[in-house]
Every structure is written in C-alpha cells, then in structure tokens.
Write an enzyme that holds these catalytic residues in place. Structure first.
Site, short mmCIF file in Angstrom:
data_model
loop_
_atom_site.label_atom_id
_atom_site.label_comp_id
_atom_site.label_asym_id
_atom_site.label_seq_id
_atom_site.Cartn_x
_atom_site.Cartn_y
_atom_site.Cartn_z
N ASP A 39 14.28 -14.69 1.13
CA ASP A 39 13.28 -13.65 0.28
C ASP A 39 13.90 -12.68 -0.08
O ASP A 39 14.60 -11.69 0.75
CB ASP A 39 11.70 -12.64 1.03
CG ASP A 39 11.08 -12.78 -0.16
OD1 ASP A 39 9.82 -13.20 -0.46
OD2 ASP A 39 11.29 -11.91 -0.79
N VAL A 62 18.06 -14.73 -5.39
CA VAL A 62 18.43 -16.52 -5.45
C VAL A 62 19.26 -16.11 -6.85
O VAL A 62 20.13 -17.57 -7.21
CB VAL A 62 17.06 -17.18 -5.88
CG1 VAL A 62 16.60 -17.19 -4.94
CG2 VAL A 62 16.47 -16.47 -7.11
N TYR A 153 7.66 -16.77 -19.44
CA TYR A 153 6.99 -17.76 -17.96
C TYR A 153 7.00 -18.55 -18.26
O TYR A 153 7.50 -19.99 -18.13
CB TYR A 153 6.83 -16.75 -17.42
CG TYR A 153 5.72 -17.27 -15.80
CD1 TYR A 153 6.34 -17.57 -14.88
CD2 TYR A 153 5.23 -17.92 -15.99
CE1 TYR A 153 5.72 -17.91 -14.07
CE2 TYR A 153 4.18 -19.02 -14.79
CZ TYR A 153 5.06 -18.77 -13.76
OH TYR A 153 4.64 -19.18 -12.12
N ALA A 192 -2.70 -10.61 -10.02
CA ALA A 192 -3.05 -9.28 -10.18
C ALA A 192 -3.23 -9.50 -11.06
O ALA A 192 -2.38 -9.08 -12.30
CB ALA A 192 -2.56 -8.79 -9.17
#
Length: 279
Positions: A39, A62, A153, A192
């Site tokens: 992470d 990444v 996205y 959220a």
C-alpha cells in the site's frame, strides 16, 4: 471464515491497508494462504500487517514500475514466489467531470489502470517461467455501467476489463489465469459522503469471499453482488432508454454529482489528493 482452503498459496494484495484489500487479505489468511500486503500508506499497511500477521513490504506506489518490482521482490524474499497477484489498489474521486482537476484525472488513470498494468508486467514473467499463476484485477460494475459523477473512474475500470480480457487471450494455455472482479458500490471510504441505492450495495466481505472462491476455482469474470450482476445483465437486455430511465428513477444520476456530502468525504479526498472545484 471461508470454507475454501488455500494452504500455502502465496498471495500479494495491493491496496491492502484498508477497505476491500484488507478484507481480501483477512479472508485469504483465514483460508490458509500466505498473504503479503502492499500500500502507498506505509504506516497503515504496517498496522494492517501486524493485525493480520501478514508480510508487509515497503510502501508500494503502483504507478511506479520500480516500486512494484521492489514490492514483489520483497514479497518473494519473505514468503516465496507469488502464486496470485491481486491488483486491488484504486481511487474513486467523484463529482462532475468539469470540476475534476487535471491532476486528479491523471492520478485516477495512473493508479487504476497503469497500476494494474505495472503489476501484471512485473509479476507475469515469473509466473510464465513456472507455468502457473493467477492475476486477479479488481475492476467495477462501473466499468460496464457508466455512472454520472464518475466519468474518469468508469473509463479506468472499463480499461481494466479490456486489459484483463486481452491478457487472458494472449496467454491462453500458459498456465497463468487472468480474472476480473466487478463489485457494485461497496461500503468502504470510496463511497463516503454518498448514498448508493440499498439494493446495489455490497460489503467488503462480499468481495473478499468472491475473490477467495475465484482463486480456488479460476474464472474470467465475477460480479459482486449476484443481485447487482443480474441487474446489470438485465440492463443490457433492455432498450437503452428504459435502462437510463430506471437509473434516473433510482437517483443514480444524482448520487455522485448533486448529492455528494463533501464534508463527509473530506478525509478521503485529502488522502487521494482530490481538490474538486465547485460543482
């Protein structure tokens, strides 16, 4: 605890510090796998590793090929050759496209698409040389059902689906499996400040169970939840106008545009570097 057993299987999970990645790692551990976490948040992934008793490599970015190669080398040194790579790391800023900064548009594509490609390119040669392995890419139903307020996205997840399928065809017969997992809206910090339709909401554990089963029995594509997958399939069979009308009736066109609670989402936006302008 999953009824599936994966004793000794070495699994590397990106984005493993929280959310879906953490849930996947936890259930893999319970299934007997040897789990390693990566992470970008070094402190959070270290804490997650302690809680799970999992191997943890240095902070993984990444988007950087060298960082991914270093992560996999550290995993192999700690646990042995990677049998399964789960490309889970991803970010999901929401809002109208014109309010999205150029920087966050690039960041979404770098993390969600380039990150998957970097991981695949880094781990695949070793898998091919052994004649076995499995690369599992966490995509999204948003890649099949474009959603207002998530344009970049959706584009990224659609790219992941296409890439995964191309890899599956390119390396058919090699012994290496390629799979895509398509979760619906999942109850993590990614949503959220939003209120997705209750019937289309999954828990991180739902996705984790699907991944564990997928590793035990590889398939090209799995949707989570089953009900959301059925709804997606039904939507494809109906006229486009009807599907869009149904989505509007469910309020999907407002959830990630007009009805976002920015205050409730502030911590997540700060962490991923999102500074949206007024919608």
């Amino acid at each position: 605890m999953s009824a599936v057993r994966l004793p000794g299987t070495v699994v590397a999970v990106t984005g493993g510090a929280r959310g879906i990645g953490y849930a996947i790692a936890e259930q893999l551990r319970d299934a007997g796998a040897r789990v390693a976490l990566g992470d970008i948040d070094a402190a959070a992934v270290t804490e997650a590793g302690i809680r799970l008793g999992a191997a943890v490599a240095p902070a993984l970015d990444v988007t950087e090929p060298d960082s991914f190669r270093e992560f996999l080398a550290a995993v192999e040194a700690a646990t042995g050759p990677v049998d399964v790579l789960i490309n889970n790391a991803g970010i999901m800023p929401v809002g109208r496209f014109v309010a999205e900064s150029d920087a966050i548009t690039r960041r979404i594509l770098e993390v969600n698409v380039l990150g998957v490609m970097n991981g695949t390119k880094a781990v695949l040669p070793q898998m091919l040389s052994r004649g076995r392995g499995h690369i599992v890419n966490i995509a999204s139903l948003a890649g099949e059902n474009p959603t207002p307020g998530m344009a970049t996205y959706c584009a990224a997840k659609q790219a992941v689906l296409g890439f995964t399928e191309a890899m599956r065809l390119e390396y058919r017969g090699s012994g290496v499996h390629f799979s895509a997992v398509l979760p619906t809206f999942t109850r993590t910090e990614l949503i959220a400040g939003t209120t997705p339709p209750r019937g289309l909401l999954a828990e991180p554990g739902d996705v984790a169970r699907a991944v564990v089963r997928l590793i035990a029995r590889p398939r090209r594509r799995v949707t989570v939840t089953r009900a959301a997958g059925v709804a997606m399939a039904f939507n494809k069979l109906t006229p486009r106008a009807f599907g869009e009308f149904t989505a509007r009736r469910m309020g999907v066109h407002r959830i990630f545009t007009d009805e976002v609670d920015r205050a409730a989402r502030a911590d997540y936006d700060r962490r991923v570097g999102n500074t949206p302008s007024d919608d």
